[in-house]
Design a protein around this motif. Structure first.
Motif, mmCIF file in Angstrom:
data_model
loop_
_atom_site.group_PDB
_atom_site.id
_atom_site.type_symbol
_atom_site.label_atom_id
_atom_site.label_comp_id
_atom_site.label_asym_id
_atom_site.label_seq_id
_atom_site.Cartn_x
_atom_site.Cartn_y
_atom_site.Cartn_z
ATOM 1 N N THR A 1 -0.673 -4.206 3.640
ATOM 2 C CA THR A 1 -0.119 -3.080 2.882
ATOM 3 C C THR A 1 -0.253 -1.783 3.673
ATOM 4 O O THR A 1 0.696 -0.994 3.774
ATOM 5 N N ILE B 1 3.170 -10.158 2.521
ATOM 6 C CA ILE B 1 2.887 -8.854 1.924
ATOM 7 C C ILE B 1 3.416 -7.727 2.803
ATOM 8 O O ILE B 1 3.886 -6.703 2.303
ATOM 9 N N ARG C 1 -3.955 -8.794 2.216
ATOM 10 C CA ARG C 1 -3.127 -7.920 1.389
ATOM 11 C C ARG C 1 -3.371 -6.460 1.727
ATOM 12 O O ARG C 1 -2.424 -5.691 1.904
ATOM 13 N N THR D 1 -2.083 -7.814 -8.353
ATOM 14 C CA THR D 1 -3.011 -8.176 -7.293
ATOM 15 C C THR D 1 -3.992 -9.233 -7.769
ATOM 16 O O THR D 1 -4.231 -10.228 -7.089
ATOM 17 N N TYR E 1 -0.257 -15.102 4.403
ATOM 18 C CA TYR E 1 -0.094 -14.263 3.214
ATOM 19 C C TYR E 1 0.142 -12.813 3.611
ATOM 20 O O TYR E 1 0.959 -12.116 2.996
ATOM 21 N N THR F 1 5.828 -5.006 1.278
ATOM 22 C CA THR F 1 5.464 -3.591 1.221
ATOM 23 C C THR F 1 6.436 -2.744 2.027
ATOM 24 O O THR F 1 6.864 -1.669 1.586
#
Lengths: 488, 488
Positions: free
Chosen positions: A126, A182, A122, A103, A178, A186
């Motif tokens: 997630t 992610i 993120r 991370t 982004y 995930t």
């Protein structure tokens, strides 16, 4: 030509002629040549490395904040390594402490806004992907062991395709690119793990907690150790570009009328920074959105207004680019008297325009309205009128010299108007200046005023007010005099 | 005003006055209001979602390749999931099969060049960082257990800082930015694992092999299923922008002389695409470097030459931007006879310029030299001469009408030259057209020729050659005649 102790080989051919065989290059030569070749390669390599290091050094000296950014990442990475080095923590968070390291490396950006954008993307992506994966995994596991892999596979395919495609939509691209990556990552990881790992909730929990540790560390390092705010960067970039445009304009006109020095030639090109800064302005404005209030900037600071000012600066820069090509040639054709006739007008217009741009840049950078703006706009308008009058009186100048010469004759046959074609470069130069002035007035002043209103810039200090009051007093007393006169 | 069956509450205050208590809003109203509020929110949400989906749909219809890109990622991700679903492979590559999934998600890009750039960067950076980490781990483990964490920690800090800083160097940023991130990531992970995990070589081996599996899958999917080459994209973007510039130029001049239709107003603005495509051109050229030979493009195709052509197109676009502001106002001032006088010259220059741009665009897109270019350049030069002549004869037009009017009088006192100021907008319009022509000739033609030479464009087909031979024959026979004459 050969030495006595060297052997000469001669081949006699069928037709009677003979050919001397050249001695092969000595092995010593080959070694030497190889050595030279290697030496050359080594020197080239060392030179290139040296150039690279010099470039890096110059960059560091030029903007030490870039060096500091590198050190900050190092610090954050060192801290996160502590989680791994210290056994108790390691045992707590488990082998997935590696996620914290990842991370930090992937999320840490140059500006606070960039880091926050990636961190928040993120975390939310997630969470969203984790819950979705758990939900679909629950559905899949309840629909029988046979269908499970199909359901999971199809869901991965559909979600990954749709999310990847949605990255092309401009809004998504600007704010959640982004996050989309992610999300796919995930979802794939959790749902694939779900198929193998039994303690799925543990996996999800570990991943989320380590990611939160990593992001917190990144946010703290980037916000509290020598922070670089995207908003402030944008806030300084815009007036800097405006100043550069003003400088270019000054140099351009000075060069045209031969009033330049060596230094001005260098800063003639500085408008190009404004031409090429569109992409970086947009990136900064995007990142600035994510930043908390800092310095003079409130939470919903109107960053898009800065982009509008940037656009209006660029529109001026386009004109200056066209103006600068007037300098290349054709300049010498213009007759000297005509040039002198328009010089003061052009110089005035240029000075008042660049002053206005500089005043606007000061308004943006100090975030304080200025009463000087209106005066500067008036100055510029007057300069435009002056130059238009000069242009109006140009035809007289074009004819006059001949009239004077032929004073005693009838003018009818002798009028030879000075060829207009020679004046055209100067005339179009002047009209480009007028166009620049109108762009400044219509675009730049307006966009700066919009920013001043939406960002609630401070009112100007009352430096002008006493004077203003005096004027009002004077007007009032004049009016009193008038009424007194009327009464009389 | 109250209904009879409603109760009215009155409070009698201490001072004798009374206040009527307003009945509270009925609970039915509150529910209704809440309902309305919720309905409004729901409608807004649905509308926004609908707009979003519509935008996405339009995007997909407009450029289906973006949709296909999404599907390709889905396919690659499905394939890599097989490694996880199939037990034998899973047992082979171990839990780190997850790295293959991560690689696919992070590395898969829109263009082949982008994917290759990320793949190669990822592989090389992983190798380099892995070996370096193993080496330093070996040194650290031989320098005693006490120093080990310090050596590892300091090495992480130094390497991470230096690598992050080096990302700011333009060359590194353009070609190795992703590699730098992966280098830091891998180095941290391997060296941290080295401190805990005993079978370090296994970890490194697993990671490298899964990454290679992932990258290979990405490269295959992106290169063999409906590939989108960055080079081809750039190769098509440049002439497309040139065509748009030519179209804008045509529309601009047609609009100025009132020959426009509704459609032309739309395409007047199309030059803006060229203004704003700098960033995407540079990205594509960067990615195109990594691509293997494909279609008509060899391994070292000169992609930077395309950037030069893009730059020269933008220089024309700057001028057109300035030209387009001539359309806003001042247009009506120009006296009709003057306008008519220059119209054909302007139209000719505009047509020949835009023809030349279109010819150059054809040269770039077909990768074939064209003999028409020289003719088109000549045409354009002639048009420039024509317009210059028109401008030269302008002064006569400015005086003539008055001479005719006052035929019988002495002209000396009666000459009233038509005010030059009214002509200036048209004159500067014409000189901007000349400036555009000179930019096309000096910049665009030159950069296209440079590309044609360095990319070894095909020779033009000999459609013009016979004519050329005829000319030579004619010259030869003329010369023969001459010598015959001389002999006589």
């Amino acid at each position: 030509m050969t030495n006595k102790d060297e052997v000469e080989w001669v081949i006699r051919l069928g037709d009677g002629s003979s050919t001397v065989l050249e001695p092969e290059p000595q092995p010593k030569h080959v070694v030497m040549r190889l050595w030279d070749c290697l030496k050359g390669l080594a020197i080239r390599f060392v030179t290139r490395m040296w150039m690279f290091l010099k470039k890096a050094w110059d960059l560091g000296v030029d903007d030490p904040r870039k060096l500091i950014h590198g050190l900050k990442l190092g610090v954050a990475l060192m801290f996160v390594s502590l989680f791994y080095y210290m056994r108790p923590l390691y045992d707590g968070v488990g082998g997935s402490a590696i996620w914290a390291v990842m991370t930090v490396v992937l999320v840490f950006e140059y500006t606070v806004g960039g880091t926050l954008y990636k961190c928040l993307n993120r975390i939310f992506a997630t969470f969203l992907a984790g819950f979705l994966a758990l939900g679909i995994h629950w559905i899949a596991s309840h629909s029988g062991h046979r269908f499970e892999p199909y359901i999971m596979g199809i869901s991965i395919f559909v979600l990954a395709s749709a999310t990847t495609f949605s990255k092309f939509i401009p809004v998504v691209k600007a704010r959640f690119e982004y996050g989309c990556t992610i999300f796919i990552l995930t979802y794939s990881l959790v749902s694939l793990s779900g198929y193998r790992v039994d303690h799925l909730l543990n996996v999800a929990h570990e991943r989320v907690s380590t990611i939160i540790i990593g992001t917190c560390l990144c946010i703290i390092t980037s916000m509290f150790i020598y922070p670089i705010w995207a908003g402030s960067e944008l806030h300084h970039l815009i007036p800097r570009n405006m100043d550069k445009i003003a400088k270019s304009l000054d140099c351009c006109v000075a060069y045209y009328f031969g009033l330049d020095d060596d230094e001005s030639m260098k800063s003639l090109q500085s408008y190009k920074c404004a031409l090429n800064s569109k992409a970086s302005e947009e990136t900064m404005a995007n990142f600035a959105r994510w930043e908390p209030p800092h310095g003079n900037f409130n939470f919903r600071h109107p960053w898009t207004n800065y982009l509008k000012i940037g656009m209006s600066s660029r529109r001026c820069a386009y004109c200056i680019e066209t103006l600068s090509s007037c300098l290349d040639s054709k300049n010498d054709q213009v007759p000297e008297p005509i040039k002198t006739h328009l010089e003061s007008g052009c110089m005035n217009l240029c000075t008042s325009s660049s002053n206005l741009i500089r005043e606007l840049a000061i308004v943006v950078s100090t975030m304080t309205r200025s009463r000087k703006i209106n005066m500067a706009v008036e100055d510029m308008k007057n300069a435009v009128l002056e130059i238009q009058n000069d242009l109006k009186s140009l035809p007289d100048l074009l004819i006059q010299p001949h009239e004077q010469k032929d004073k005693n004759k009838a003018v009818s046959s002798d009028i030879i108007v000075m060829p207009l074609i020679e004046v055209i470069p100067l005339v179009s130069f002047a009209s480009l200046l007028i166009e620049i002035a109108s762009r400044i007035e219509e675009d730049m002043v307006k966009t700066v005023q919009e920013l001043a209103e939406s960002a609630k810039f401070k009112q100007a200090e009352d430096e002008v007010k006493p004077k203003h009051n005096q004027t009002i007093d004077k007007i009032v007393s004049d009016e009193e005099n008038m009424t007194a006169l009327q009464r009389v």
